[in-house]
Write a protein that holds these residues in place. Structure first.
Motif, PDB file in Angstrom:
ATOM      1  N   LEU A   1     -16.352 -20.007  -5.898  1.00 23.40           N
ATOM      2  CA  LEU A   1     -16.397 -19.019  -7.136  1.00 23.40           C
ATOM      3  C   LEU A   1     -16.317 -17.672  -6.846  1.00 23.40           C
ATOM      4  N   LYS A   2     -16.976 -17.403  -5.579  1.00 23.90           N
ATOM      5  CA  LYS A   2     -16.913 -15.917  -5.161  1.00 23.90           C
ATOM      6  C   LYS A   2     -15.428 -15.627  -4.711  1.00 23.90           C
ATOM      7  N   LEU A   3     -14.891 -16.355  -3.921  1.00 19.88           N
ATOM      8  CA  LEU A   3     -13.517 -15.998  -3.385  1.00 19.88           C
ATOM      9  C   LEU A   3     -12.866 -15.620  -4.575  1.00 19.88           C
ATOM     10  N   TYR A   4     -12.814 -16.643  -5.680  1.00 22.08           N
ATOM     11  CA  TYR A   4     -11.544 -16.384  -6.888  1.00 22.08           C
ATOM     12  C   TYR A   4     -11.965 -15.042  -7.644  1.00 22.08           C
ATOM     13  N   ILE A   5     -13.417 -14.901  -7.853  1.00 28.71           N
ATOM     14  CA  ILE A   5     -13.742 -13.431  -8.485  1.00 28.71           C
ATOM     15  C   ILE A   5     -13.505 -12.291  -7.716  1.00 28.71           C
ATOM     16  N   ASN A   6     -13.488 -12.477  -6.294  1.00 32.00           N
ATOM     17  CA  ASN A   6     -13.227 -11.122  -5.681  1.00 32.00           C
ATOM     18  C   ASN A   6     -11.879 -10.772  -5.752  1.00 32.00           C
ATOM     19  N   ARG A   7     -10.881 -11.544  -6.225  1.00 39.95           N
ATOM     20  CA  ARG A   7      -9.508 -10.997  -6.600  1.00 39.95           C
ATOM     21  C   ARG A   7      -9.559  -9.887  -7.536  1.00 39.95           C
ATOM     22  N   PHE A   8     -10.555  -9.715  -8.423  1.00 44.49           N
ATOM     23  CA  PHE A   8     -10.546  -8.641  -9.603  1.00 44.49           C
ATOM     24  C   PHE A   8     -11.213  -7.382  -9.103  1.00 44.49           C
ATOM     25  N   TYR A   9     -11.904  -7.260  -7.960  1.00 41.20           N
ATOM     26  CA  TYR A   9     -12.602  -6.132  -7.484  1.00 41.20           C
ATOM     27  C   TYR A   9     -11.604  -4.971  -7.456  1.00 41.20           C
ATOM     28  N   ASP A  10     -10.454  -5.348  -7.019  1.00 36.65           N
ATOM     29  CA  ASP A  10      -9.354  -4.276  -6.595  1.00 36.65           C
ATOM     30  C   ASP A  10      -9.143  -3.363  -8.144  1.00 36.65           C
ATOM     31  N   ASN A  11      -9.566  -4.022  -9.210  1.00 38.86           N
ATOM     32  CA  ASN A  11      -9.124  -3.348 -10.514  1.00 38.86           C
ATOM     33  C   ASN A  11     -10.307  -2.509 -10.914  1.00 38.86           C
ATOM     34  N   LEU A  12     -11.420  -2.204 -10.112  1.00 41.22           N
ATOM     35  CA  LEU A  12     -12.447  -1.329 -10.595  1.00 41.22           C
ATOM     36  C   LEU A  12     -12.292   0.012 -10.788  1.00 41.22           C
ATOM     37  N   PRO A  13     -12.602   0.754 -11.558  1.00 41.67           N
ATOM     38  CA  PRO A  13     -12.070   2.171 -11.673  1.00 41.67           C
ATOM     39  C   PRO A  13     -12.859   3.024 -10.934  1.00 41.67           C
ATOM     40  N   VAL A  14     -12.330   2.874  -9.647  1.00 44.35           N
ATOM     41  CA  VAL A  14     -12.846   3.962  -8.651  1.00 44.35           C
ATOM     42  C   VAL A  14     -12.421   5.401  -9.159  1.00 44.35           C
ATOM     43  N   GLN A  15     -13.387   6.128  -8.829  1.00 47.69           N
ATOM     44  CA  GLN A  15     -12.993   7.671  -8.727  1.00 47.69           C
ATOM     45  C   GLN A  15     -11.622   8.131  -8.535  1.00 47.69           C
ATOM     46  N   ARG A  16     -10.998   8.651  -9.575  1.00 49.89           N
ATOM     47  CA  ARG A  16      -9.452   8.968  -9.393  1.00 49.89           C
ATOM     48  C   ARG A  16      -9.159  10.372  -9.009  1.00 49.89           C
ATOM     49  N   THR A  17     -10.130  11.319  -8.462  1.00 48.71           N
ATOM     50  CA  THR A  17      -9.675  12.577  -7.975  1.00 48.71           C
ATOM     51  C   THR A  17      -8.352  12.219  -6.998  1.00 48.71           C
ATOM     52  N   ARG A  18      -8.620  11.247  -6.220  1.00 48.35           N
ATOM     53  CA  ARG A  18      -8.022  10.979  -4.897  1.00 48.35           C
ATOM     54  C   ARG A  18      -6.542  10.948  -5.266  1.00 48.35           C
ATOM     55  N   ASP A  19      -6.012  10.803  -6.514  1.00 45.72           N
ATOM     56  CA  ASP A  19      -4.765  10.494  -6.924  1.00 45.72           C
ATOM     57  C   ASP A  19      -3.988  11.577  -7.846  1.00 45.72           C
ATOM     58  N   PRO A  20      -3.859  12.953  -7.246  1.00 44.03           N
ATOM     59  CA  PRO A  20      -3.466  13.813  -8.020  1.00 44.03           C
ATOM     60  C   PRO A  20      -2.369  13.894  -8.580  1.00 44.03           C
TER      61      PRO A  20
END
Length: 566
Positions: free
Chosen positions: A45-64
């Motif tokens: 279960l953990k490994l399957y769910i891990n694939r979604f973490y890359d879609n979290l809305p990380v603060q976006r200042t870094r992508d001007p």
């Protein structure tokens, strides 16, 4: 210092980085795993769910350079290249456009999990922790779809190779989809692991689910209100309730060390947010394990703040510039900064700011605004570190917020104000707590006077000032365009000052080498014109939604009609 203990998001993502390619996303999960041997234990279960973490809305200042989903697509920034969407140049795409098969992969994969995770032979409460995470991500994915397209198909059934055409099902009304999103958020907040569970540190917990619920419900409640959809009270109350529940845990507080002139700036250049009480969830980065390119990106293409944004700063006495005797005007950046909200010089590069702290002890200090490199002259320094180690290509280790407590306080204040329930106690718990970090004057409801230059002359002064506070505190974190959408305030983007910069008077211009500023153009009042051939941005109300790509309308006539105006 950071350890390499595998607890946080960055580590959780590693098993899936190699898989995240377009070819993989175009396939259904059934092609990638064997149902006969998977979903048997907690690790599955953990490994399957891990694939979604890359879609979290990380603060976006870094992508001007990015457009959709960042402040670059708002009245806060005016980047060197004009934004196609805001300049009226965006057309209906023939394909892609946020509706391709891969754009729906996250939702398909979540549904696949939700149909199977109960097969695991583990305690039901433990299974529910991961079920809560899955519902969290489906809510997030669907909210992004609704923001972009409005009415969309609601896919809750299990999709396999033979049911791919279900992706092209009929669109459900905005309100129907968002009611389902709320149900997912409620499941996540009720079933995810407690934030005190050390085994789930860095994962989606009840607190994280509440933070997302507060964010989404405020967006939806105000969208329904200002777009005339009705039934907004339910979502506004859910936003206030979720935010207040987080506030009442006592686990979070505004970061401050007693240094009001630097605490706000320093909050965003920390290598370790673990243990920072403003952090509800952050993306952690560890040297030689996972790193990013934040400071280098910022220094290569500076996020350039607009004159419109800079005018929104209050004076240190809590009054708008138009009403305060403290305002010295804007003939120079020094004058403009004087007596201003202390966040001014912690958000914008001003005299004395160090761009580089060299290893020999010397510093690259700012004296004059760095034009034309910063096209407006107002350089956003949020998330910018003067440490040369952070400049090395793809080796920055600054942690980045996903959810921080200040936003939760702002959500509570706004939701309560929209409900007509924001008294001085609410403001003291929220706005004034945020202001205490920088030593800014308290907001006192009884003393508020409408700003004659307000962007929202029709609004009650309290809601107006809460919106201003949100704009300042959260600048560069990717919220502003979403805010303009939900307030139905797209017309603000037509303000000519959204594409103007600082004042470059002849006296100030003479302090630069002539060759450096010879191509910098100004208007009749000496404000820098970022786009010399454009007088203002263009807003059409069709832009509250993006169009559905042409190929999708051809494949499935049930998606008709096209979004209004396109």
């Amino acid at each position: 210092m950071k350890t390499k203990k595998i607890l946080y998001i960055v580590i959780l993502l590693l098993p899936f980085i190699a898989c995240k390619k377009e070819g993989f996303l175009d396939r259904f999960p059934l092609d990638a795993i064997s149902e006969q041997t998977y979903f048997k234990n907690e690790n599955d279960l953990k490994l399957y769910i891990n694939r979604f973490y890359d879609n979290l809305p990380v603060q976006r200042t870094r992508d001007p350079l990015s457009d959709y989903g960042t402040d670059a697509q708002s009245d806060n920034y005016a980047m060197g290249n004009i934004n196609q969407f805001l300049s009226g140049q965006y057309v209906v795409p023939p394909n892609g456009g946020g509706w391709s098969i891969s754009d729906w992969a996250g939702i398909r994969n979540v549904n696949f999990f939700l149909k199977r995770y109960n097969r695991a032979v583990i305690d039901q409460t433990l299974k529910n922790y991961y079920g809560g995470e899955a519902h969290f991500f489906r809510a997030l994915f669907y909210w992004e779809k609704v923001k972009r397209f409005g009415a969309v198909p609601w896919l809750s059934s299990d999709l396999t190779d033979t049911s791919s055409m279900a992706l092209y099902g009929p669109r459900q009304p905005h309100k129907v989809v968002m009611d389902s999103v709320l149900a997912d958020l409620d499941f996540a907040a009720g079933n995810a692991a407690d934030a005190t569970n050390s085994n789930f540190a860095g994962r989606i917990t009840k607190d994280v689910a509440l933070a997302l619920k507060a964010r989404i419900c405020l967006w939806e409640g105000t969208f329904r209100k200002y777009h005339g959809l009705g039934d907004e009270q339910k979502f506004l109350r859910e936003a206030a309730s979720a935010a207040e529940t987080l506030m009442n845990t006592g686990r979070y507080q505004i970061y401050k060390t007693g240094n009001p002139s630097s605490d706000y700036y320093n909050l965003f250049i920390q290598e370790e947010l673990k243990g920072n009480k403003e952090n509800i969830l952050a993306r952690r980065f560890i040297r030689d394990v996972s790193m990013h390119n934040l400071t280098r990106d910022i220094s290569n293409v500076w996020p350039a703040l607009t004159k419109d944004f800079v005018r929104s700063f209050l004076m240190r006495d809590g009054k708008p510039a138009a009403l305060s005797t403290l305002y010295l005007g804007d003939n120079t950046l020094d004058d403009e900064q004087a007596n201003r909200d202390p966040r001014f010089s912690q958000i914008i590069a001003t005299r004395g700011f160090s761009f580089t702290n060299n290893t020999d002890g010397t510093k690259d200090l700012m004296t004059l605004p760095r034009i034309p490199g910063v096209v407006t002259g107002y350089a956003l320094i949020k998330n910018y570190s003067p440490d040369p180690l952070q400049w090395v290509q793809s080796q920055s280790t600054l942690d980045l917020f996903i959810f921080r407590y200040a936003e939760t306080l702002l959500i509570y204040a706004e939701a309560k104000a929209e409900l007509g329930e924001a008294d001085q106690t609410v403001i003291n718990r929220t706005i004034n707590e945020i202001r205490s970090r920088v030593g800014m004057a308290n907001m006192v409801i009884a003393n508020l006077v409408k700003d004659p230059d307000s962007d929202f002359p029709e609004l009650p002064v309290l809601i107006d000032e809460i919106r201003r506070e949100r704009r300042i505190e959260l600048v560069g974190e990717g919220h502003r365009f979403d805010d303009l959408l939900r307030w139905k305030a797209g017309k603000l983007l037509e303000n000519p000052e959204t594409i103007l910069g600082m004042k470059l008077t002849p006296a100030l211009r003479s302090q630069y080498p002539a060759s450096q500023v010879s191509n910098v153009q100004v208007n009749g009042n000496f404000y820098i014109r970022v786009y010399p051939n454009v007088a203002s941005r263009t807003w059409n109300d069709k832009m509250y939604l993006y169009p559905i790509p042409t190929d999708q309308l051809t494949l499935n006539p049930a998606l008709l009609p096209q979004n209004p105006g396109w």
